[in-house]
Design an enzyme around this catalytic site. Sequence first.
Site, PDB file in Angstrom:
ATOM      1  N   HIS A  49       0.821  -1.122   0.139  1.00  0.00           N
ATOM      2  CA  HIS A  49      -0.087   0.017   0.006  1.00  0.00           C
ATOM      3  C   HIS A  49       0.921   1.441  -0.055  1.00  0.00           C
ATOM      4  O   HIS A  49       0.274   2.523  -0.273  1.00  0.00           O
ATOM      5  CB  HIS A  49      -1.062   0.087   1.142  1.00  0.00           C
ATOM      6  N   ASP A  95       0.189  -7.820   1.912  1.00  0.00           N
ATOM      7  CA  ASP A  95       0.554  -6.300   1.857  1.00  0.00           C
ATOM      8  C   ASP A  95       2.231  -6.269   1.638  1.00  0.00           C
ATOM      9  O   ASP A  95       2.770  -5.660   2.396  1.00  0.00           O
ATOM     10  CB  ASP A  95       0.046  -5.491   2.951  1.00  0.00           C
ATOM     11  N   SER A 145       4.718   2.452   7.602  1.00  0.00           N
ATOM     12  CA  SER A 145       4.601   1.259   6.738  1.00  0.00           C
ATOM     13  C   SER A 145       5.481   0.908   6.118  1.00  0.00           C
ATOM     14  O   SER A 145       6.317   1.696   5.520  1.00  0.00           O
ATOM     15  CB  SER A 145       3.143   1.509   6.107  1.00  0.00           C
TER      16      SER A 145
END
Length: 385
Positions: A120, A151, A234
Site C-alpha cells: 500500500h 501487503d 508502513s
Amino acid sequence: MNFRKYLKKPKNQFLIAIFMVAIVFCIIILAQIIAKNNFNKNKTGSTNFNFSTSDKASNFANQMDSNSIESVANRVSQSVVSIVSKNQKSSRFFYSTEESASAGTGIIISENGYILTNKHVIEKSSEISIITSGGDSYDNVRVVMIDSLSDIAILKISNAKGLKAAELGDSKKINIGQQVIAIGNALGEYDGTVTSGIISGIGRTVKTSSEDGSSREVLTDMIQTDAAINSGNSGGPLVNAQGQVIGINTAVASKAQSIGFAIPISSVKGILKSISEGKEPKRAYLGTNYISINPQIRKEYNLNVSKGALIKSRRGDAIIYGSPAQKAGLKDGDIITKIDGVEVSKNSSVSSLIGEKSVGDTVEISYIRDGREKSTRATLEEYHK
C-alpha cells in the site's frame, strides 16, 4: 676422495626442494585467500540476502536494555530507507492532472538495491524515490513485485552497490512478551523514528483499509505489538533484540492505543529466495482455506487436537479446485499438523510455512483424517489472484 661429502649433498638438495615446495604452496594459499577477500569486498552485482540461522531470538534471557536498544537501533537504522511516492490523478477541473505525494518506509535486503516494503506504500505510485539514512537519494527505482496475497512489495534501485542490508530473522521463533523495536518514517515526516515495546500477540487476523477507505484487505498470521507504529512507518522493520528483522510493520488499530501489526518475515522468504537465485519473484501456494485451531475452534468443531490447521471455509470452497492441495488428496475437514516436519502452530501457520517455500518445491504434509494420522506430498505452484 671424500665420499661423505658426496653422500650429504643429495640429502641437502632434497631438504631444500621440500622447503621450496612448502613456500610455494603457502604463497598459493595466501594468494587465494586474498583474491577471495577482494572478490567478496568488490562483489556488488550479486543478490545475497542475510538470513539468520541463530536460535538466540527465541531465548527470553536475550531482552533489551536501554544500551542494547540504542546499539540495535543505530545498526539497523542503516538498513532503513524513506520511500517517497508521487501519485498523479485526473482533475475534474479543466481536464488537468493533480499530483500528490506520500511517504513510507522500506528495508534494504541486499547490498545491490533490493528493498522490501508494503504494497500500500507504492501501489498507486507513478514515481518512486528512495532516501537512505545517510541522505543518499535514488530516483531510478522500479517495482519488482507486488504480492497479491499479502501487503508486500519489492523494489529495486538500479545499479546500486554497497548498501547496508538488514539481517532477516526467523519469525517462527518469536514469543509473546519478547521485546522488540520498530523503526520507520513516522507520519512521513520524522525519518529514523525508533519505538520499543513487546510482542503482545501472534497469529492475528486483521481487516485493514486505506486512510481514504478506497481499499480493504484481510491479513492473516500477523504479529501484534505495542511498539508505537504511526502513519509513515508502513514497510519498516520490527526487530528483535539481536537486530534481526522479524516483521514488516503494516497496520495499526484505529480504535485502540498501542496496538500495531507486522507481517511475519518468514512468510516472504520464499519470494526472496527466488530473487537470490536469479528467478522471477513468485509466491508459492498450497490452495487451502483453513482455520487455525484454538480452544474456541476446538470446541466448536469437537476436535481432539489443540493445535494445527483445520481445512474449512466459512465461505466458498475449503480446497481450491485444481490446486496443489487438491492434487495431493487433501479434503475438507482434514487437520494439517506439520509441513516438512515443522509443527503448525500460532508461531508457524500454514501460510507462513508455505511462504518460506518457492514455486516448484515439493513439501511433505502431515495431517489427521477421521482420527488417523496420514501424510502426503504436494508440489507448490504459483499463486494467481
